[in-house]
Design an enzyme around this catalytic site. Structure first.
Site, PDB file in Angstrom:
ATOM      1  N   GLU A   1       0.815  -1.214   0.000  1.00  0.00           N
ATOM      2  CA  GLU A   1       0.000   0.000   0.000  1.00  0.00           C
ATOM      3  C   GLU A   1       0.852   1.269   0.000  1.00  0.00           C
ATOM      4  OE1 GLU A   1      -3.695  -0.290   2.520  1.00  0.00           O
ATOM      5  OE2 GLU A   1      -2.612  -2.010   3.320  1.00  0.00           O
TER       6      GLU A   1
ATOM      7  N   SER B   1      -6.594  -2.305   1.801  1.00  0.00           N
ATOM      8  CA  SER B   1      -6.966  -1.683   0.530  1.00  0.00           C
ATOM      9  C   SER B   1      -7.506  -2.692  -0.485  1.00  0.00           C
ATOM     10  CB  SER B   1      -5.775  -0.929  -0.085  1.00  0.00           C
ATOM     11  OG  SER B   1      -5.437   0.174   0.715  1.00  0.00           O
TER      12      SER B   1
ATOM     13  N   TYR C   1      -9.815   3.796  -4.941  1.00  0.00           N
ATOM     14  CA  TYR C   1      -8.803   4.817  -5.206  1.00  0.00           C
ATOM     15  C   TYR C   1      -8.748   5.335  -6.644  1.00  0.00           C
ATOM     16  CZ  TYR C   1      -7.157   3.031  -0.729  1.00  0.00           C
ATOM     17  OH  TYR C   1      -7.089   2.638   0.580  1.00  0.00           O
TER      18      TYR C   1
ATOM     19  N   ARG D   1     -11.365   3.000  11.711  1.00  0.00           N
ATOM     20  CA  ARG D   1     -12.581   2.831  10.921  1.00  0.00           C
ATOM     21  C   ARG D   1     -13.011   1.373  10.993  1.00  0.00           C
ATOM     22  NH1 ARG D   1     -11.056   3.170   5.546  1.00  0.00           N
ATOM     23  NH2 ARG D   1     -11.950   1.109   5.194  1.00  0.00           N
TER      24      ARG D   1
ATOM     25  N   ASP E   1     -15.690  -1.445   9.168  1.00  0.00           N
ATOM     26  CA  ASP E   1     -16.485  -1.671   7.962  1.00  0.00           C
ATOM     27  C   ASP E   1     -17.543  -2.749   8.189  1.00  0.00           C
ATOM     28  OD1 ASP E   1     -14.780   0.155   6.774  1.00  0.00           O
ATOM     29  OD2 ASP E   1     -13.487  -1.386   5.918  1.00  0.00           O
TER      30      ASP E   1
ATOM     31  N   GLU F   1     -14.282  -5.728   8.970  1.00  0.00           N
ATOM     32  CA  GLU F   1     -12.926  -5.560   9.471  1.00  0.00           C
ATOM     33  C   GLU F   1     -12.767  -4.201  10.127  1.00  0.00           C
ATOM     34  OE1 GLU F   1     -10.025  -4.327   6.050  1.00  0.00           O
ATOM     35  OE2 GLU F   1     -11.336  -5.901   5.262  1.00  0.00           O
TER      36      GLU F   1
ATOM     37  N   ASN G   1      -9.877  -0.978  10.753  1.00  0.00           N
ATOM     38  CA  ASN G   1      -8.657  -0.374  10.219  1.00  0.00           C
ATOM     39  C   ASN G   1      -8.111   0.628  11.226  1.00  0.00           C
ATOM     40  OD1 ASN G   1      -8.871  -1.181   7.102  1.00  0.00           O
ATOM     41  ND2 ASN G   1     -10.899  -0.643   7.849  1.00  0.00           N
TER      42      ASN G   1
ATOM     43  N   GLY H   1      -7.168   5.306   5.178  1.00  0.00           N
ATOM     44  CA  GLY H   1      -6.690   6.259   4.187  1.00  0.00           C
ATOM     45  C   GLY H   1      -7.066   7.696   4.521  1.00  0.00           C
TER      46      GLY H   1
END
Length: 320
Positions: A25, A157, A223, A262, A264, A277, A279, A283
């Protein structure tokens, strides 16, 4: 509105914004780190770029850095190894500490913790490269509803991920995922809507829903593509928004997440939420979700960057 850091920018001292690194990443990390660095500089913080791919961590001591803003995504930045090194150097850093970083990075162990606490997460199987039997694909598909997501255990990602609906495709996807990790998560696919909840200093920011015409919300959808649609507010009812926020905070705390991050989710057709998951270094690019949620909560990108920097206070004077 969620308050940003109340500290004077100069009080943070000399700051290293760490981005780049050697993970898969790296490119996204550079975009995140550059954006955060620029916003901190504009706010008056004495911030500097630091790429650990180009210089040793001991340079942090030699150059007298007082804190580190971690914007390294993936392995080497998000898995606890960097956090442990910085603790040994006695330098405060942003976000989750060693345990939380390691647990959140490992999708399998993260799910196992949630499962043990009775938190809702999709059914799954594990493929271990050391003992994997390709002949098991038929049985795996049957046990998980014949439609699954395949994920390397420790990549972010959506790198190395695939959605498959046959045993033959599953075998191919597992072999591709093994290029990134020796353990692979095979997760029952949940049909429905995808949501994410950003967390800042123990509070949930407004949820975001994501839709994409692609097969799933993959790297390109995150992205590169302009076809991904983000909704913030997400359109959930007030009761559902509150329930999702509470689940996100409980899930993040369960895996020792701290500072910012974060979580999800998928919501099935019946309205039930499933944890995907967590994070710990999400990002921070122009297409990223945390800045979008922060903006909805009344925080500018600079406010958010300063608030993330302030999470290093969790370790200030308590680095052990």
């Amino acid at each position: 509105m969620i308050n940003a850091s109340q500290q004077a920018p100069e009080s943070f001292g000399k700051i290293a914004v760490m981005f780049g690194g050697n993970s898969a990443e790296r490119d996204v990390s550079i975009k995140s780190g550059t954006a955060v660095l620029q916003s901190l500089l504009e706010a008056g913080v004495n911030a500097h770029a630091f790429d650990p791919a180009n210089k040793p961590l001991t340079d942090l001591l030699a150059e007298k850095y007082e804190r580190v803003v971690i914007m390294l995504h993936g392995r080497g930045g998000e898995d606890g190894s960097l956090q442990g090194a910085l603790q040994q150097l006695n330098i405060p850093y942003t976000g989750s500490q060693v345990l939380g970083s390691a647990l959140c990075m490992d999708k399998i162990r993260c799910k196992q913790v949630w499962q043990s606490l009775g938190l809702s997460t999709a059914k799954y199987k594990i493929a271990d490269k050391r003992s994997y039997d390709a002949g098991s694909c038929e049985a795996i598909m049957a046990s998980l509803g014949n439609e699954v997501m395949v994920k390397p255990a420790q990549e972010g990602s959506s790198i190395g991920m695939a959605k498959v609906d046959t045993a033959q495709k599953l075998e191919t996807a597992i072999q591709d995922a093994f290029k990134y990790d020796n353990k692979v998560l095979i997760e029952q696919f949940v049909h429905g809507s995808e949501y994410t909840v950003s967390i800042l200093n123990g509070k949930a920011l407004p949820s975001i829903s994501m839709t994409t015409p692609r097969v799933f919300y993959d790297y390109a959808a995150k992205y590169q593509a302009d076809s991904t649609v983000y909704s913030c507010p997400s359109g959930l009812s007030p009761d559902k928004e509150t329930a999702l926020a509470e689940l996100a905070l409980e899930a993040f705390d369960a895996v020792a997440g701290a500072g910012w991050g974060r979580v999800d989710f998928m919501q099935d057709k019946l309205g039930k939420f499933y944890l995907l998951e967590a994070n710990t270094v999400p990002g921070m690019t122009e297409k990223s979700l945390v800045p979008m949620a922060a903006k909805q909560a009344g925080l500018s990108f600079t406010d958010l960057s300063l608030a993330i920097l302030a999470t290093s206070e969790l370790l200030k004077g308590n680095e052990a």
